[in-house]
Design a protein around this motif. Structure first.
Motif, PDB file in Angstrom:
ATOM      1  N   ALA A  19       0.587  -1.089   0.255  1.00 47.82           N
ATOM      2  CA  ALA A  19      -0.080   0.346  -0.049  1.00 47.82           C
ATOM      3  C   ALA A  19       1.049   1.392   0.055  1.00 47.82           C
ATOM      4  CB  ALA A  19      -1.039   0.192   1.382  1.00 47.82           C
ATOM      5  N   LYS A  20       2.244   1.399   1.588  1.00 43.29           N
ATOM      6  CA  LYS A  20       3.331   2.288   0.348  1.00 43.29           C
ATOM      7  C   LYS A  20       4.031   1.794  -0.109  1.00 43.29           C
ATOM      8  CE  LYS A  20       0.348   4.194   4.244  1.00 43.29           C
ATOM      9  NZ  LYS A  20       0.716   5.148   5.987  1.00 43.29           N
ATOM     10  N   PRO A  21       3.943   1.519  -0.641  1.00 44.29           N
ATOM     11  CA  PRO A  21       6.130   1.202  -1.840  1.00 44.29           C
ATOM     12  C   PRO A  21       6.572   2.475  -0.489  1.00 44.29           C
ATOM     13  CG  PRO A  21       4.688   2.814  -3.577  1.00 44.29           C
ATOM     14  CD  PRO A  21       3.409   2.361  -2.061  1.00 44.29           C
ATOM     15  N   ARG A  22       7.713   1.790  -1.789  1.00 46.45           N
ATOM     16  CA  ARG A  22       9.646   2.665  -1.073  1.00 46.45           C
ATOM     17  C   ARG A  22      10.359   2.091  -1.448  1.00 46.45           C
ATOM     18  NH1 ARG A  22      10.390   4.120   5.299  1.00 46.45           N
ATOM     19  NH2 ARG A  22      11.356   5.895   4.051  1.00 46.45           N
ATOM     20  N   ASP A  23      11.951   2.740  -1.382  1.00 45.98           N
ATOM     21  CA  ASP A  23      13.416   1.909  -2.065  1.00 45.98           C
ATOM     22  C   ASP A  23      14.801   1.995  -0.732  1.00 45.98           C
ATOM     23  OD1 ASP A  23      12.471   1.177  -4.935  1.00 45.98           O
ATOM     24  OD2 ASP A  23      11.555   3.672  -4.984  1.00 45.98           O
ATOM     25  N   LEU A  24      14.653   1.089  -1.094  1.00 40.72           N
ATOM     26  CA  LEU A  24      16.358   0.576   0.084  1.00 40.72           C
ATOM     27  C   LEU A  24      17.256   0.616  -1.423  1.00 40.72           C
ATOM     28  CD1 LEU A  24      14.713  -2.074   2.557  1.00 40.72           C
ATOM     29  CD2 LEU A  24      14.581   0.513   2.445  1.00 40.72           C
ATOM     30  N   VAL A  25      18.080   1.310  -1.043  1.00 41.30           N
ATOM     31  CA  VAL A  25      19.562   1.714  -1.294  1.00 41.30           C
ATOM     32  C   VAL A  25      19.663   0.481  -0.844  1.00 41.30           C
ATOM     33  CG1 VAL A  25      21.742   3.227  -2.160  1.00 41.30           C
ATOM     34  CG2 VAL A  25      19.012   3.503  -2.008  1.00 41.30           C
ATOM     35  N   LEU A  26      20.608  -0.397  -0.832  1.00 44.39           N
ATOM     36  CA  LEU A  26      21.247  -1.271  -0.157  1.00 44.39           C
ATOM     37  C   LEU A  26      22.760  -1.571  -0.079  1.00 44.39           C
ATOM     38  CD1 LEU A  26      19.170  -4.601  -0.773  1.00 44.39           C
ATOM     39  CD2 LEU A  26      19.461  -2.962   0.794  1.00 44.39           C
ATOM     40  N   VAL A  27      23.590  -1.286   0.738  1.00 42.88           N
ATOM     41  CA  VAL A  27      25.230  -1.084   0.891  1.00 42.88           C
ATOM     42  C   VAL A  27      26.001  -1.936   1.442  1.00 42.88           C
ATOM     43  CG1 VAL A  27      27.192   0.269   0.839  1.00 42.88           C
ATOM     44  CG2 VAL A  27      25.044   1.289   0.410  1.00 42.88           C
ATOM     45  N   ARG A  28      26.657  -3.660   0.674  1.00 43.47           N
ATOM     46  CA  ARG A  28      27.125  -4.551   0.955  1.00 43.47           C
ATOM     47  C   ARG A  28      28.289  -4.222   0.468  1.00 43.47           C
ATOM     48  NH1 ARG A  28      25.927 -10.557  -0.490  1.00 43.47           N
ATOM     49  NH2 ARG A  28      27.216 -11.805   0.877  1.00 43.47           N
ATOM     50  N   GLY A  29      29.138  -4.644   1.297  1.00 44.60           N
ATOM     51  CA  GLY A  29      30.340  -4.514   1.000  1.00 44.60           C
ATOM     52  C   GLY A  29      31.739  -5.074   2.518  1.00 44.60           C
ATOM     53  N   ILE A  30      33.143  -4.393   1.887  1.00 40.80           N
ATOM     54  CA  ILE A  30      34.067  -5.155   3.004  1.00 40.80           C
ATOM     55  C   ILE A  30      34.529  -4.109   3.865  1.00 40.80           C
ATOM     56  CG2 ILE A  30      36.469  -6.383   3.210  1.00 40.80           C
ATOM     57  CD1 ILE A  30      35.635  -7.843   0.819  1.00 40.80           C
ATOM     58  N   GLU A  31      34.218  -4.052   4.536  1.00 37.86           N
ATOM     59  CA  GLU A  31      35.157  -2.774   6.244  1.00 37.86           C
ATOM     60  C   GLU A  31      36.828  -2.438   4.284  1.00 37.86           C
ATOM     61  OE1 GLU A  31      35.854  -1.387   9.772  1.00 37.86           O
ATOM     62  OE2 GLU A  31      37.595  -3.005   9.549  1.00 37.86           O
ATOM     63  N   PRO A  32      37.030  -0.991   4.338  1.00 41.03           N
ATOM     64  CA  PRO A  32      37.911  -0.593   3.490  1.00 41.03           C
ATOM     65  C   PRO A  32      39.285  -0.613   4.131  1.00 41.03           C
ATOM     66  CG  PRO A  32      37.330   1.504   4.465  1.00 41.03           C
ATOM     67  CD  PRO A  32      35.770  -0.517   4.687  1.00 41.03           C
ATOM     68  N   SER A  33      40.101  -0.731   3.561  1.00 34.96           N
ATOM     69  CA  SER A  33      41.716  -1.119   4.206  1.00 34.96           C
ATOM     70  C   SER A  33      42.495   0.616   4.512  1.00 34.96           C
ATOM     71  CB  SER A  33      42.365  -1.912   2.947  1.00 34.96           C
ATOM     72  OG  SER A  33      41.714  -3.460   3.185  1.00 34.96           O
ATOM     73  N   MET A  34      41.312   0.668   3.705  1.00 33.60           N
ATOM     74  CA  MET A  34      42.136   2.648   3.369  1.00 33.60           C
ATOM     75  C   MET A  34      41.569   3.556   3.009  1.00 33.60           C
ATOM     76  SD  MET A  34      44.526   1.557  -0.236  1.00 33.60           S
ATOM     77  CE  MET A  34      45.027   0.250   0.557  1.00 33.60           C
ATOM     78  N   ARG A  35      42.154   4.866   3.622  1.00 32.67           N
ATOM     79  CA  ARG A  35      41.153   5.987   2.626  1.00 32.67           C
ATOM     80  C   ARG A  35      39.872   6.357   2.939  1.00 32.67           C
ATOM     81  NH1 ARG A  35      40.873   6.764  -2.486  1.00 32.67           N
ATOM     82  NH2 ARG A  35      41.108   9.178  -3.122  1.00 32.67           N
TER      83      ARG A  35
END
Length: 335
Positions: A87-103
């Protein structure tokens, strides 16, 4: 400037992120985002440049064969979008990765650039820590934020933690400084059975996410996987009297601490979730995504004595000053 071609205008988007490694005990957090991506058939629309953020001697690329042709998959962080129907559509932005090593600052700024371009209204970062919690009880999940107003309006803890942190804490603070509402959800994983996967902790994170952003998440086989996981740990613990005695001690401590939660708000939340799952109009049915082109658990011996504040043992529960952990004996703190 980040330009996203082929991504439609999103509906009330929320960014949900998790990172493997330091902040992901039992792979509970990354498993939660993977579940969302799988159930709602997300399609990747962007990936960060692995050369910018990863040490390939720490996170090595993998070689695989595609119809006899050798290819390489590089460790990175990927973004996908899923649409929640109902009834109330919405969007999810999914972020999946590895903890970065630098920067790390550049890494967070790049993610915030995507969030800005996509009109993200809030960022929810999932994490998991090692704790003195029994596997036989509900998984404790704490919600923390650096925003005092957000803490008050969403019934969250305002974090007061000081000390070493991981990418979850850094990203949350980057969001705060950028004026983007941000919340971290932390699940506590029993430190004596920390090997991944931990479907029970993943399920607890998804339940808390449902309550936080008022959506219905299709759980698929996850509840059954969680029951099977607990049964397996029960059997392993029963074979070791020392572990069984330690688990009983944790149960007694947990039951005493949770007595005030046996009624009132806790019961009301569970009943509301039950009603949502019975109501087809509540939304959350998986979409087709077409709008956008078990390892077994083992046990660790319990400590011989109760650790003091200087020990490297995880905390008893995941309050706002708790420490996220991985499978190592040391449990690192969160922001």
């Amino acid at each position: 400037m980040i330009e996203l071609e082929g991504v439609p205008e999103l509906i009330d988007p929320v960014m949900v992120a998790a990172f493997e490694g330091w902040n992901d005990a039992g792979d509970a957090a990354s498993g939660a985002v993977a579940h969302l991506d799988r159930e709602w058939k997300g399609e990747v629309f962007a990936a960060l440049d692995a050369e910018d953020y990863y040490d390939f001697q720490v996170n090595r690329p993998t070689v695989w064969l595609d119809n006899g042709v050798r290819k390489i998959t590089w460790p990175t962080t990927r973004l996908s979008v899923v649409r929640i129907g109902g009834a109330k559509p919405r969007d999810l932005v999914l972020v999946r990765g590895i903890e970065p090593s630098m920067r790390w600052r550049s890494f967070c700024n790049e993610l915030l650039g995507f969030a800005h371009e996509l009109g993200v209204e809030m960022v929810v970062v999932l994490g998991a820590l090692l704790g003195d919690t029994p596997h036989t009880r509900p998984v404790p999940v704490s919600g923390v934020t650096s925003d005092a107003d957000l803490a008050r309006t969403m019934d969250l803890e305002e974090t007061k933690y000081e000390g070493p942190t991981g990418i979850v804490g850094v990203l949350q603070e980057a969001c705060t400084h950028a004026g983007v509402p941000a919340v971290s959800l932390w699940a506590a994983v029993p430190h004596y059975v920390s090997q991944p996967p931990n479907p029970k902790a993943t399920l607890a994170l998804l339940n808390r996410l449902e309550d936080l952003i008022d959506i219905r998440i299709p759980l698929g086989e996850l509840p059954e996987d969680a029951r099977a996981w607990q049964l397996g740990v029960d059997q392993l613990a029963a074979e070791d009297s020392e572990v069984a005695e330690y688990v009983q001690t944790l149960e007694e401590a947990r039951d005493t601490a949770d007595l005030p939660e046996a009624s009132g708000d806790a019961i009301a939340r569970e009943f509301e979730r039950y009603l949502r799952r019975r109501d087809p109009a509540a939304g959350g049915e998986p979409g087709d995504g077409s709008y956008l082109r078990d390892t077994s658990s083992g046990l660790t011996r319990p400590p011989k004595r109760k650790p003091d504040s200087s020990a490297e043992e995880p905390p008893a529960s995941p309050p706002d000053d708790a420490a996220p952990g991985d499978d190592s004996p040391e449990s690192p703190p969160q922001a």
